[in-house]
Design an enzyme around this catalytic site. Structure first.
Site: not given
Ligand code: FAD
Length: 516
Positions: A10-13, A36, A75, A361-362, A452
């Site tokens: 349950g983080g940002t991802a 968790s 930004k 880039t994360g 690519y």
């Protein structure tokens, strides 16, 4: 129909994935997210790509809905300080390169050199940032209205389909942990089942596919598709399915970070609307202005610097405001999983891969992965073509970004200590070495950058080559045969537009004080 999705993490991802899939598939998909209560999330005060606005648009969220909740600011660029030499800086802005008579303006800049500052001569944004301005007027109008209209036409396209069509002039800084919290409500309101518990075991069936995960207090959770958002642990993909992780350490040795979230009176400090990356003896320090605080951290290579020395340097850099702030030391896993989709498991976020946050880039990787998953969502036949297309797209994005980041270090002029000297002798990807040779005689274009989609257009490469200053570049020889007056007019138009905008745009802080 495959419609039962279990997201672990349950983080940002995790929450970006849950929210997007709900927005895309609505009631036709059942999502359970388990996170968790004991294992924390990564959240340091993040900077993003400008394409992230497509994520919010897709969810139907406006800036006024989510920005105040995430202490977000605008930004307009990355500002690189001291990468060439002490007290030098340049910007890599969100502003497409202009062309004159078929040549990019940077080429004309090399030929004519109006001043020493390519960024100020070729882009409007550089001076707008120096003046600390917001890209929007106080009434919300954007500096260049066509961008907004263009955005409407582009809705529904993925980032890769969108690239090159327009360049939106800004991205965001925000607290990723607060975004995860905001999206928790968004997703739960739309039917995502939320469980706070520890996953203790990942269960595999006879074929080695995931049949369920066993939690400490909520029993077994079963599903069709399992999404691994467990961060650097890679609990499902790397641990349970044993998918190998390909390290980038041979080319990108920075593997550690120490972060501080420093409360600040932003009215007094003012907001410079960009991310700053300040080169240090063994890496670089990020500075990300948020509303009410500054996110900052030292990204370094532990082969060259101890965590104690990194923290000391960071505290000296920030000054007394950081005295009572606890430091967060993070070990970074740099590289990518060989495949991010294996069997019925798809890893998104840090579990899929990560590179140092030098170009923010994360969260871009996460957004891109979610778009690709929605596009290639599996059917009951689990047609491997979807998986293969997905894995190819994810691998390409990460390998392309790796090349771009390596270029920063190769092109930086600094060679004043062992860390910086080693950046000139370390192995680099073969294809990048060839490209750099090409760029010495012809600036990067769409045919000579990583082939690519990886989120970075050729003008980004030009900015790094011109700004870092360590590689000798020559203008195209053809320019000596061309009439340069149109380029002179373009440079003068940029000067005029810059002057006008820095006069009329409000200070960034003032804009947010009114809108948050
Ligand atoms: P995490 O935040 O680590 O979340 C993992 C989740 O998994 C947590 O909820 C945890 O509780 C859960 N979990 C783990 N084990 C279990 C278990 N057994 N059972 C149940 N749940 C479990 N990105 C940018 O775009 N811009 C930036 O400027 C930027 N800067 C960064 C700086 C640093 C130093 C780092 C490390 C990252 C940075 N990132 C940046 C990346 C960004 O912060 C992450 O990509 C993002 O927060 C996503 O993290 P995640 O959700 O994949 O993992």
């Amino acid at each position: 129909m495959l419609n039962k999705v279990v997201i672990v993490g349950g983080g940002t991802a995790g929450w970006m994935t849950a929210s997007y899939l709900k927005a895309a598939f609505g009631e036709r998909i059942q999502i359970t997210l388990v996170e968790s209560g004991n294992v924390g999330t990564v959240g340091v005060g993040e900077a993003t790509f400008s394409d992230i606005r497509h994520f919010f648009e897709f969810l139907g969220l406006k800036e006024k809905d989510w920005m105040p909740a995430c202490n977000a600011t605008y930004k307009l660029a990355v500002r690189f300080e001291n990468w060439r030499e002490k007290d030098h800086y340049f910007y890599h802005p969100f502003e497409q390169m202009r062309s004159v008579n078929g040549f990019p303006l940077t080429d004309w800049w090399l030929h004519q050199s109006p001043t020493e500052r390519f960024d100020k001569d070729c882009f409007v944004m550089a001076s707008v940032i120096d003046a600390g301005r917001s890209p929007r007027m106080l009434d919300g109008t954007l500096i260049d209205q066509p961008f907004d209209e263009g955005a409407d036409e582009m809705q529904g396209l993925t980032m890769s389909e969108h690239q090159g069509k327009t360049q939106f002039p800004y991205a965001y800084h925000f607290e990723a942990a607060l975004l995860a919290k905001y999206l928790t409500k968004y997703a739960v309101d739309r039917g995502v089942k939320h469980i706070v518990d520890d996953v203790k075991q990942v269960n595999l069936d006879d074929r080695g596919w995931i049949s369920g995960v066993t939690t400490a207090e909520h029993g077994d959770l079963t599903g069709d598709v399992f999404i691994d958002c467990t961060g650097f642990r890679g609990l499902l993909l790397n641990k349970a399915l044993e998918e190998p992780f390909i390290s980038y350490a041979d080319t990108l040795p920075n593997d550690s970070a120490v972060a501080l979230q420093v409360p600040m009176d932003m009215e007094k400090r003012g907001i410079r609307p960009c991310t700053t990356a300040t080169a240090q003896d063994a890496g670089w320090i990020w500075t990300i202005p948020l509303m009410g605080r500054v996110g900052t951290g030292y990204v370094y290579a532990k082969d060259y610097l101890s965590p104690e020395d990194a923290e000391r340097t960071l505290r000296e850099f920030v000054g007394p405001a950081a005295a009572d702030v606890e430091a967060n030391h993070i070990k970074m896993r740099i590289g990518r999983s060989r495949n991010s989709w294996v069997k019925n498991c798809v890893a998104i976020g840090l579990s899929s891969g990560f590179v140092e946050p030098l170009e923010s880039t994360g969260i871009f990787f996460i957004h891109h992965a979610i778009e690709q998953l929605a596009k290639n969502f599996p059917g009951e036949d689990w047609n491997p073509t979807h998986r293969d297309l997905y894995n190819k797209a994810i691998g390409n994005v990460m390998d392309g970004v790796r090349e771009f980041l390596v270029l920063h270090y190769v092109a930086a002029k600094r060679t004043d200590n062992q860390y910086w000297r080693d950046t000139k002798t370390r192995a680099i990807p073969d294809a990048l070495a060839e490209r750099i040779e090409t760029w010495k005689t012809q600036l990067p274009d769409s045919e000579t950058v990583f082939p690519y989609y990886h989120g970075l257009p050729p003008y980004s490469y030009m900015c790094i080559l011109l700004g870092m200053g360590g590689i000798d570049l020559k203008p195209s020889r053809a320019l000596a045969l061309c009439d340069g007056s149109a380029a002179e007019r373009e440079f003068s138009e940029i000067r005029e537009k810059t002057r006008r905008l820095t006069e009329v745009l409000p200070p960034a802080y003032e804009y947010f004080a009114q809108h948050h």
